[in-house]
Write an enzyme that holds these catalytic residues in place. Structure first.
Site, PDB file in Angstrom:
ATOM      1  N   ARG A   1       4.338 -11.112  -4.410  1.00 30.94           N
ATOM      2  CA  ARG A   1       3.850 -10.407  -5.495  1.00 30.94           C
ATOM      3  C   ARG A   1       4.732  -9.265  -5.193  1.00 30.94           C
ATOM      4  O   ARG A   1       5.230  -8.826  -5.899  1.00 30.94           O
ATOM      5  CB  ARG A   1       2.363  -9.850  -5.143  1.00 30.94           C
TER       6      ARG A   1
ATOM      7  N   GLU B   1      -3.792  -1.221 -11.043  1.00 32.62           N
ATOM      8  CA  GLU B   1      -2.723  -1.177 -10.444  1.00 32.62           C
ATOM      9  C   GLU B   1      -2.102  -2.589 -10.871  1.00 32.62           C
ATOM     10  O   GLU B   1      -3.350  -3.737 -11.371  1.00 32.62           O
ATOM     11  CB  GLU B   1      -2.740  -2.002  -8.658  1.00 32.62           C
TER      12      GLU B   1
ATOM     13  N   HIS C   1       5.853  -0.810  -2.430  1.00 33.39           N
ATOM     14  CA  HIS C   1       4.023  -1.103  -1.746  1.00 33.39           C
ATOM     15  C   HIS C   1       3.061   0.301  -1.570  1.00 33.39           C
ATOM     16  O   HIS C   1       2.919   0.154  -0.487  1.00 33.39           O
ATOM     17  CB  HIS C   1       3.959  -2.231  -0.718  1.00 33.39           C
TER      18      HIS C   1
ATOM     19  N   ARG D   1       4.874  -2.091  -7.774  1.00 37.04           N
ATOM     20  CA  ARG D   1       3.952  -2.393  -8.651  1.00 37.04           C
ATOM     21  C   ARG D   1       3.993  -1.002  -9.448  1.00 37.04           C
ATOM     22  O   ARG D   1       4.207   0.489  -9.828  1.00 37.04           O
ATOM     23  CB  ARG D   1       2.351  -1.972  -7.864  1.00 37.04           C
TER      24      ARG D   1
END
Length: 119
Positions: free
Chosen positions: A91, A80, A110, A95
């Site tokens: 963050r 990831e 997420h 992703r």
């Protein structure tokens, strides 16, 4: 109850169970063209393909696929990478998950849902 209505009920219940299991509304088969990704995701994808350097220390860690939203693979198959989220100090939720066979998946929530990146 008529035989055909029993069969229809069984089919509908089976379909409902399958949708609940695979996560209705978050189809792992939905895709997104790389050109349609947010700018930050396109930048992250380019970094992945060139092997870094990555801006976050956790970029490149194993993604375990605990939620089973991606095709099943052996542990260590997926990695990831963070996609920067404007306005966030952490963050953030976005992703890209990369598989060893050079397939890429984008999530903006997420890991609740993924879209396979089409290039």
């Amino acid at each position: 109850m008529r035989p055909w209505s029993r069969l229809l009920l069984i089919v509908l219940l089976t379909m409902g169970s399958a949708l609940a299991f695979w996560g209705a509304g978050s189809s792992k088969h939905d895709g997104i063209a790389a050109a349609q990704l947010p700018t930050e995701a396109r930048q992250t994808l380019a970094l992945i393909k060139q092997g870094g350097p990555f801006p976050y220390p956790r970029d490149g860690i194993v993604f375990n696929n605990f939620e089973k939203r991606l095709p099943p693979q052996a542990r260590g198959y997926y990695r990831e990478y963070t996609v920067k989220t404007p306005g966030r100090r952490d963050r953030g939720p976005r992703r890209i998950v990369a598989g060893k066979a050079a397939e890429y998946y984008y999530t903006e929530d997420h890991y609740a849902s993924f879209r396979r990146i089409r290039e």
